[in-house]
Design a protein around this motif. Structure first.
Motif, PDB file in Angstrom:
ATOM      1  N   ARG A   1     -23.560  39.219  36.049  1.00  0.00           N
ATOM      2  CA  ARG A   1     -22.203  39.753  36.043  1.00  0.00           C
ATOM      3  C   ARG A   1     -21.408  39.046  37.138  1.00  0.00           C
ATOM      4  NH1 ARG A   1     -23.293  44.786  36.198  1.00  0.00           N
ATOM      5  NH2 ARG A   1     -22.952  45.214  33.979  1.00  0.00           N
ATOM      6  N   THR A   2     -20.172  38.658  36.792  1.00  0.00           N
ATOM      7  CA  THR A   2     -19.311  38.006  37.766  1.00  0.00           C
ATOM      8  C   THR A   2     -18.346  39.019  38.379  1.00  0.00           C
ATOM      9  OG1 THR A   2     -17.469  37.454  36.276  1.00  0.00           O
ATOM     10  CG2 THR A   2     -19.374  35.960  36.290  1.00  0.00           C
ATOM     11  N   SER A   3     -17.627  38.593  39.395  1.00  0.00           N
ATOM     12  CA  SER A   3     -16.728  39.486  40.121  1.00  0.00           C
ATOM     13  C   SER A   3     -15.579  39.987  39.265  1.00  0.00           C
ATOM     14  CB  SER A   3     -16.183  38.776  41.365  1.00  0.00           C
ATOM     15  OG  SER A   3     -15.635  37.512  41.028  1.00  0.00           O
ATOM     16  N   SER A   4     -15.261  39.301  38.166  1.00  0.00           N
ATOM     17  CA  SER A   4     -14.210  39.784  37.279  1.00  0.00           C
ATOM     18  C   SER A   4     -14.761  40.594  36.119  1.00  0.00           C
ATOM     19  CB  SER A   4     -13.380  38.605  36.747  1.00  0.00           C
ATOM     20  OG  SER A   4     -14.120  37.843  35.809  1.00  0.00           O
ATOM     21  N   GLY A   5     -16.090  40.801  36.093  1.00  0.00           N
ATOM     22  CA  GLY A   5     -16.685  41.633  35.062  1.00  0.00           C
ATOM     23  C   GLY A   5     -17.277  40.896  33.886  1.00  0.00           C
TER      24      GLY A   5
ATOM     25  N   LYS B   1     -24.735  33.862  20.811  1.00  0.00           N
ATOM     26  CA  LYS B   1     -26.190  33.936  20.802  1.00  0.00           C
ATOM     27  C   LYS B   1     -26.713  33.446  22.137  1.00  0.00           C
ATOM     28  CE  LYS B   1     -30.328  32.491  18.323  1.00  0.00           C
ATOM     29  NZ  LYS B   1     -30.872  31.691  17.203  1.00  0.00           N
ATOM     30  N   ARG B   2     -27.254  34.370  22.900  1.00  0.00           N
ATOM     31  CA  ARG B   2     -27.796  33.991  24.196  1.00  0.00           C
ATOM     32  C   ARG B   2     -29.129  33.279  24.028  1.00  0.00           C
ATOM     33  NH1 ARG B   2     -26.261  39.722  27.146  1.00  0.00           N
ATOM     34  NH2 ARG B   2     -24.160  39.105  27.813  1.00  0.00           N
ATOM     35  N   LEU B   3     -29.423  32.423  24.993  1.00  0.00           N
ATOM     36  CA  LEU B   3     -30.692  31.721  24.975  1.00  0.00           C
ATOM     37  C   LEU B   3     -31.802  32.704  25.318  1.00  0.00           C
ATOM     38  CD1 LEU B   3     -31.645  28.764  24.579  1.00  0.00           C
ATOM     39  CD2 LEU B   3     -31.714  28.588  27.066  1.00  0.00           C
ATOM     40  N   PRO B   4     -32.811  32.851  24.458  1.00  0.00           N
ATOM     41  CA  PRO B   4     -33.872  33.827  24.717  1.00  0.00           C
ATOM     42  C   PRO B   4     -34.519  33.611  26.084  1.00  0.00           C
ATOM     43  CG  PRO B   4     -34.024  32.981  22.483  1.00  0.00           C
ATOM     44  CD  PRO B   4     -32.983  32.155  23.183  1.00  0.00           C
ATOM     45  N   GLY B   5     -34.642  34.685  26.836  1.00  0.00           N
ATOM     46  CA  GLY B   5     -35.272  34.613  28.140  1.00  0.00           C
ATOM     47  C   GLY B   5     -34.368  34.198  29.275  1.00  0.00           C
ATOM     48  N   ALA B   6     -33.137  33.792  28.965  1.00  0.00           N
ATOM     49  CA  ALA B   6     -32.226  33.360  30.026  1.00  0.00           C
ATOM     50  C   ALA B   6     -31.722  34.565  30.817  1.00  0.00           C
ATOM     51  CB  ALA B   6     -31.042  32.605  29.431  1.00  0.00           C
ATOM     52  N   PRO B   7     -31.654  34.459  32.130  1.00  0.00           N
ATOM     53  CA  PRO B   7     -31.121  35.575  32.917  1.00  0.00           C
ATOM     54  C   PRO B   7     -29.629  35.753  32.668  1.00  0.00           C
ATOM     55  CG  PRO B   7     -31.482  33.654  34.304  1.00  0.00           C
ATOM     56  CD  PRO B   7     -32.071  33.322  32.970  1.00  0.00           C
ATOM     57  N   VAL B   8     -29.176  36.996  32.731  1.00  0.00           N
ATOM     58  CA  VAL B   8     -27.776  37.322  32.503  1.00  0.00           C
ATOM     59  C   VAL B   8     -27.185  37.859  33.804  1.00  0.00           C
ATOM     60  CG1 VAL B   8     -26.152  38.721  31.148  1.00  0.00           C
ATOM     61  CG2 VAL B   8     -28.244  37.824  30.085  1.00  0.00           C
TER      62      VAL B   8
ATOM     63  N   LEU C   1     -22.590  36.819  31.638  1.00  0.00           N
ATOM     64  CA  LEU C   1     -22.891  35.491  31.134  1.00  0.00           C
ATOM     65  C   LEU C   1     -24.367  35.180  31.316  1.00  0.00           C
ATOM     66  CD1 LEU C   1     -19.886  33.647  32.825  1.00  0.00           C
ATOM     67  CD2 LEU C   1     -20.021  34.311  30.416  1.00  0.00           C
ATOM     68  N   ASP C   2     -24.984  34.647  30.256  1.00  0.00           N
ATOM     69  CA  ASP C   2     -26.346  34.141  30.412  1.00  0.00           C
ATOM     70  C   ASP C   2     -26.270  32.726  30.978  1.00  0.00           C
ATOM     71  OD1 ASP C   2     -25.308  33.182  27.872  1.00  0.00           O
ATOM     72  OD2 ASP C   2     -27.333  32.475  27.427  1.00  0.00           O
ATOM     73  N   LEU C   3     -27.053  32.479  32.002  1.00  0.00           N
ATOM     74  CA  LEU C   3     -27.081  31.181  32.664  1.00  0.00           C
ATOM     75  C   LEU C   3     -28.531  30.719  32.712  1.00  0.00           C
ATOM     76  CD1 LEU C   3     -24.581  31.923  35.582  1.00  0.00           C
ATOM     77  CD2 LEU C   3     -24.103  30.787  33.398  1.00  0.00           C
ATOM     78  N   PRO C   4     -28.951  29.884  31.761  1.00  0.00           N
ATOM     79  CA  PRO C   4     -30.363  29.529  31.624  1.00  0.00           C
ATOM     80  C   PRO C   4     -31.002  28.947  32.881  1.00  0.00           C
ATOM     81  CG  PRO C   4     -29.152  28.893  29.658  1.00  0.00           C
ATOM     82  CD  PRO C   4     -28.128  29.333  30.665  1.00  0.00           C
ATOM     83  N   ARG C   5     -30.230  28.210  33.676  1.00  0.00           N
ATOM     84  CA  ARG C   5     -30.811  27.612  34.883  1.00  0.00           C
ATOM     85  C   ARG C   5     -30.830  28.589  36.050  1.00  0.00           C
ATOM     86  NH1 ARG C   5     -28.799  23.199  37.466  1.00  0.00           N
ATOM     87  NH2 ARG C   5     -26.651  23.775  36.960  1.00  0.00           N
ATOM     88  N   GLY C   6     -30.290  29.784  35.835  1.00  0.00           N
ATOM     89  CA  GLY C   6     -30.269  30.767  36.905  1.00  0.00           C
ATOM     90  C   GLY C   6     -29.069  30.588  37.816  1.00  0.00           C
ATOM     91  N   ALA C   7     -28.850  31.559  38.670  1.00  0.00           N
ATOM     92  CA  ALA C   7     -27.741  31.532  39.623  1.00  0.00           C
ATOM     93  C   ALA C   7     -28.137  32.365  40.827  1.00  0.00           C
ATOM     94  CB  ALA C   7     -26.463  32.070  38.979  1.00  0.00           C
ATOM     95  N   ARG C   8     -27.321  32.296  41.870  1.00  0.00           N
ATOM     96  CA  ARG C   8     -27.568  33.067  43.078  1.00  0.00           C
ATOM     97  C   ARG C   8     -26.439  34.064  43.291  1.00  0.00           C
ATOM     98  NH1 ARG C   8     -27.522  28.050  44.721  1.00  0.00           N
ATOM     99  NH2 ARG C   8     -25.749  28.480  46.099  1.00  0.00           N
ATOM    100  N   ILE C   9     -26.767  35.190  43.810  1.00  0.00           N
ATOM    101  CA  ILE C   9     -25.732  36.161  44.155  1.00  0.00           C
ATOM    102  C   ILE C   9     -24.829  35.529  45.207  1.00  0.00           C
ATOM    103  CG2 ILE C   9     -25.274  38.477  45.041  1.00  0.00           C
ATOM    104  CD1 ILE C   9     -26.779  38.307  42.327  1.00  0.00           C
TER     105      ILE C   9
END
Length: 308
Positions: free
Chosen positions: A230-234, A221-228, A237-245
């Motif tokens: 894709r990683t280099s291995s495919g 169950k992903r956290l509603p509104g969390a950005p999702v 993942l939803d990461l609620p705090r966000g991430a950078r390319i």
């Protein structure tokens, strides 16, 4: 949260031992400690993630941690500060009246210190199999090329929680209270202090029968509104705090999920080293899991579902 009322007084106690919580001054500063160590919380880690989310997001400890290669005495003092060893056993042990099959999980990890300088350490009683799974994940991560090649084997990272939409505190709702989060007393360990919950003298932690494990539902169950992302291995993942390319993202996954469940439930059946009351399960005690764990040393390559 009733335990937070004790927060300020415990800070002074936890600071009594400088070795417990002081980051290594020789650790080279990074532009950011945002190399992510991602826990996939629906993978049989719900209680573990509850504890980490409470400590990281609600108790002021934060997500940023430094693995500082502590010696056994320092780790023992940190477990004491968190409340996971005590005279006669910790609160999660049957000797203190708790149901069998549980262990004391501390945050931050006994092998780490918060990068924000926080001195608080806390604990939660969790199923023993979940505690072993977390131990295997941490052990695999510490063997990554990032940690082994960073500042003499030391490394900084930020814990992140994916598939944690239905897990308490991971949504940063810190008003919830299940009476199972306890701020540690601080201080240093005394002779005779022990866990008595299976982390110091019983690899099976009282679990003599196979436990039923929640069936995985793939994405959880992903956290509603969390950005999702894709990683280099495919992985997605939803990461609620966000991430950078381009950000590094480490994920540990089982090769054989059924085997991992059994390893976690029954411990190392071939373990020959007996653990005594003044010792705790160390990184090497999870080597029996490592061949079945795949460490993905990924990077974030794409945001596929922006936050709304």
């Amino acid at each position: 949260m009733k335990n937070l009322s004790l927060f300020a007084s415990f800070l002074g106690l936890a600071a009594a031992s400088s070795a417990v919580n002081v980051p290594d001054a020789n650790l080279e500063p990074r532009q950011d400690p945002d190399d992510l160590m991602i826990f996939v919380c629906n993978d049989g880690l719900d209680e573990i993630c509850t504890n980490m989310c409470y400590g990281a997001l609600c108790a002021g400890i934060g997500e940023g941690l430094q693995y500082d290669q502590p010696d056994s005495t320092t780790k023992r003092n940190r477990r004491k500060a968190a409340g996971c060893i005590a005279s006669g056993g910790n609160r999660c042990s049957t000797k203190k009246g708790h149901a069998s099959g549980f262990q004391c999980d501390e945050y931050p990890f006994a092998s780490s210190v918060p990068t924000n300088g926080a001195t608080t350490r806390l604990n939660r009683c969790v199923p023993a199999d979940q505690n072993r799974k977390q131990g295997g994940i941490i052990s695999a991560f510490y063997r990554s090329s990032y940690c082994t090649g960073n500042n003499g084997g030391k490394c900084q990272f930020s814990v992140e929680f994916s598939n944690a939409g239905d897990i308490m505190y991971c949504d940063q709702d810190c008003d919830a209270d299940d009476d199972n989060e306890v701020i540690g007393p601080g201080g240093t360990a005394n002779d005779g202090d022990s866990a008595e919950d299976g982390t110091d003298d019983d690899p099976d932690a009282g679990q003599k029968k196979k436990r039923m494990t929640k069936r995985r539902n793939r994405l959880g169950k992903r956290l509603p509104g969390a950005p999702v992302y894709r990683t280099s291995s495919g992985l997605e993942l939803d990461l609620p705090r966000g991430a950078r390319i381009g950000q590094r993202a480490f994920v540990v996954l089982p090769r054989n999920a059924t085997l991992w469940d059994e390893q976690a439930q029954f411990g190392n059946l071939n373990q020959t080293r007996e653990l005594h009351g003044d010792e705790d399960e160390d990184d090497e005690d999870y080597e029996y899991m490592l061949a079945n764990l795949e460490l993905r040393e990924d990077t974030i390559v794409e945001e596929i579902t922006p936050a709304v």
